[in-house]
Motif scaffolding. Structure first.
Motif, PDB file in Angstrom:
ATOM      1  N   ILE A 193       0.749  -1.081   0.038  1.00  0.00           N
ATOM      2  CA  ILE A 193       0.037   0.088  -0.074  1.00  0.00           C
ATOM      3  C   ILE A 193       0.847   1.133   0.126  1.00  0.00           C
ATOM      4  O   ILE A 193       1.685   1.453   0.682  1.00  0.00           O
ATOM      5  CB  ILE A 193      -0.963   0.030   1.278  1.00  0.00           C
ATOM      6  N   GLU A 194       0.698   1.901  -1.003  1.00  0.00           N
ATOM      7  CA  GLU A 194       1.283   3.419  -0.916  1.00  0.00           C
ATOM      8  C   GLU A 194       0.357   4.487  -0.192  1.00  0.00           C
ATOM      9  O   GLU A 194      -0.786   4.366  -0.536  1.00  0.00           O
ATOM     10  CB  GLU A 194       1.231   4.114  -2.524  1.00  0.00           C
ATOM     11  N   ASN A 210       9.480   8.247  -4.479  1.00  0.00           N
ATOM     12  CA  ASN A 210       9.540   6.771  -3.862  1.00  0.00           C
ATOM     13  C   ASN A 210       8.365   6.055  -4.391  1.00  0.00           C
ATOM     14  O   ASN A 210       7.984   4.778  -3.824  1.00  0.00           O
ATOM     15  CB  ASN A 210       9.998   6.550  -2.678  1.00  0.00           C
ATOM     16  N   PHE A 211       7.340   6.363  -5.130  1.00  0.00           N
ATOM     17  CA  PHE A 211       6.133   5.799  -5.504  1.00  0.00           C
ATOM     18  C   PHE A 211       6.455   4.298  -6.116  1.00  0.00           C
ATOM     19  O   PHE A 211       7.145   4.230  -7.204  1.00  0.00           O
ATOM     20  CB  PHE A 211       5.377   6.649  -6.481  1.00  0.00           C
ATOM     21  N   ARG A 212       5.780   3.292  -5.540  1.00  0.00           N
ATOM     22  CA  ARG A 212       6.165   2.031  -6.244  1.00  0.00           C
ATOM     23  C   ARG A 212       4.717   1.618  -7.062  1.00  0.00           C
ATOM     24  O   ARG A 212       3.539   1.476  -6.557  1.00  0.00           O
ATOM     25  CB  ARG A 212       6.063   0.884  -5.013  1.00  0.00           C
ATOM     26  N   ALA A 213       4.948   1.673  -8.381  1.00  0.00           N
ATOM     27  CA  ALA A 213       4.016   1.632  -9.481  1.00  0.00           C
ATOM     28  C   ALA A 213       3.212   0.277  -9.238  1.00  0.00           C
ATOM     29  O   ALA A 213       2.251   0.081  -9.596  1.00  0.00           O
ATOM     30  CB  ALA A 213       4.533   1.754 -10.706  1.00  0.00           C
ATOM     31  N   SER A 264      -1.907   8.508 -13.442  1.00  0.00           N
ATOM     32  CA  SER A 264      -2.508   7.735 -14.260  1.00  0.00           C
ATOM     33  C   SER A 264      -2.199   6.336 -14.862  1.00  0.00           C
ATOM     34  O   SER A 264      -2.958   5.576 -15.410  1.00  0.00           O
ATOM     35  CB  SER A 264      -3.018   8.604 -15.280  1.00  0.00           C
ATOM     36  N   PHE A 265      -1.048   6.336 -14.833  1.00  0.00           N
ATOM     37  CA  PHE A 265      -0.182   4.773 -15.112  1.00  0.00           C
ATOM     38  C   PHE A 265      -0.695   3.687 -14.210  1.00  0.00           C
ATOM     39  O   PHE A 265      -0.412   2.472 -14.497  1.00  0.00           O
ATOM     40  CB  PHE A 265       1.346   4.990 -15.227  1.00  0.00           C
ATOM     41  N   PHE A 266      -0.999   4.185 -13.080  1.00  0.00           N
ATOM     42  CA  PHE A 266      -1.058   3.086 -11.769  1.00  0.00           C
ATOM     43  C   PHE A 266      -2.291   2.141 -12.239  1.00  0.00           C
ATOM     44  O   PHE A 266      -3.310   2.667 -12.285  1.00  0.00           O
ATOM     45  CB  PHE A 266      -1.468   3.942 -10.519  1.00  0.00           C
ATOM     46  N   LYS A 267      -2.221   0.879 -11.907  1.00  0.00           N
ATOM     47  CA  LYS A 267      -3.265  -0.309 -12.015  1.00  0.00           C
ATOM     48  C   LYS A 267      -3.898  -0.662 -11.211  1.00  0.00           C
ATOM     49  O   LYS A 267      -4.683  -1.658 -10.964  1.00  0.00           O
ATOM     50  CB  LYS A 267      -2.469  -1.262 -13.020  1.00  0.00           C
TER      51      LYS A 267
END
Lengths: 239, 239
Positions: free
Chosen positions: A6-7, A38-41, A63-66
């Motif tokens: 979880i981010e 440091n966001f983990r996609a 917007s790339f985050f799934k």
């Protein structure tokens, strides 16, 4: 599911406490909202816990985050995510958080809304790891809850601020008011606020009200608040 | 001194609770303030517990009384008795009393003022039979205490009334706010109200504030209160 990643995006009180409440159960990563560096996609969930003004801007950058994206705001509609995301929701904990104050997380009501049933279940599962009070809600009801909580928490605290200022200016300590404050809070668990009201405005005791307004002449803003509240109480009970 | 005879004049919340707090220790006589018909002229003490507007009128009718006369009001000066009495004072319990609600009397602060030291001692002795928090004060300080308590109790309760109305109109129960309300009260025991503040106005989050003002369009009076409070918080923290 306990190895969920979880981010949590945010540096404020809510982000800090959500991290504390969840970090023993899940793999939490606190993300600086200014840089997102440091966001983990590949995370499962992203909780955005920033001021309402900033939520949309951050969402647009992700917007790339799934995974499932959600915010923790009382007043922002869920639809802020509809354009760029498939699975999204709201994870709204109704509590006043200050950074250094310990809180019993199990009593915090959490209001959940999401784009689909699987996402509702996932967000409820996360909430269930600290709270025993989890509710389905929609954006309109959540907004009303937030509005009510501004009156019952933020504005109540501001009245404590005003009382404290008046006492301090007379070399008195707010501790003398603690029994009164505790009783006022305790009452509403057993009595409706309407029935619990007491005091000069409740009695339409204009002599005391005018004497208080005189005493407030050096506090222009507090005098305005006193006047507006007194008039609304008189109108509620006497007109 | 435990066989003191005390008249309590009044039919309201304070008179009712003073009787409860003292009747096991002293010979108490509750007197109807409209008729005064059962008043015992040979009593040691007479406590007048009526609305501020009515204190002077009742005192004038009792000018024959030779015992100690005192009122229980926060905002009425002690000098209301100076014309007609020799021994007089004020016996001000700082608490919100509702008739049917039980209260821990031992925690109630009682503020005492009197015409002479013997009368101060006598009124303190009476207060000591239920409270462990007894203070000397003067009429000006007592008025400031009462003013602060109107903000911290009566107006706080009115904010609960507003929150409750908003929730009820959306089929929600005030119980969802109880953890928040309790935390708000608990905080001020360890944190100054200034530091404890949170919420949209504290953050100067104008987007949320405006959205709340929109949501309040059908509650004209509540909208005015929201606006005055928000502006005063913004001014306190951002100007």
């Amino acid at each position: 599911m306990n190895n969920l990643k979880i981010e949590i995006i945010g540096r404020g009180n809510v982000a800090t406490h959500l991290n504390k409440a969840l970090c023993d159960t899940f793999d939490i990563n606190l993300v600086n909202p200014r840089t997102l560096e440091n966001f983990r996609a590949n995370s499962d969930i992203c909780l955005i816990s920033v001021s309402d003004n900033a939520i949309e801007n951050i969402a647009n950058q992700l917007s790339f985050f799934k995974g499932v994206i959600a915010h923790t705001s009382g007043s922002t509609p869920m639809t802020v995510f509809a354009k760029n995301f498939e699975k999204y929701g709201v994870f709204y904990p109704l509590q006043t958080f200050s950074k250094d104050i310990l809180i019993d997380y199990s009593k915090i009501p959490v209001f959940i809304e999401a784009s689909d049933n699987d996402t509702i279940d996932l967000l409820k599962f996360v909430a269930s790891k600290f709270s025993t009070h989890i509710y389905d809600t929609d954006s309109n009801i959540r907004k009303q809850l937030h509005l009510a909580s501004v009156f019952a928490c933020n504005y109540v605290n501001h009245l404590y601020f005003i009382a404290n200022k008046i006492l301090q200016d007379n070399s008195l300590d707010i501790n003398v008011l603690i029994p009164l404050i505790e009783e006022t809070t305790r009452k509403i668990k057993t009595t409706s606020p309407e029935d619990a009201q007491t005091g000069p405005a409740r009695r339409n005791d204009t002599k005391t009200i005018n004497s208080h307004l005189d005493a407030l002449s050096k506090y222009t803003d507090f005098k305005e608040i006193y006047d507006v509240m007194a008039n609304n109480i008189i109108k509620t009970y006497h007109k």
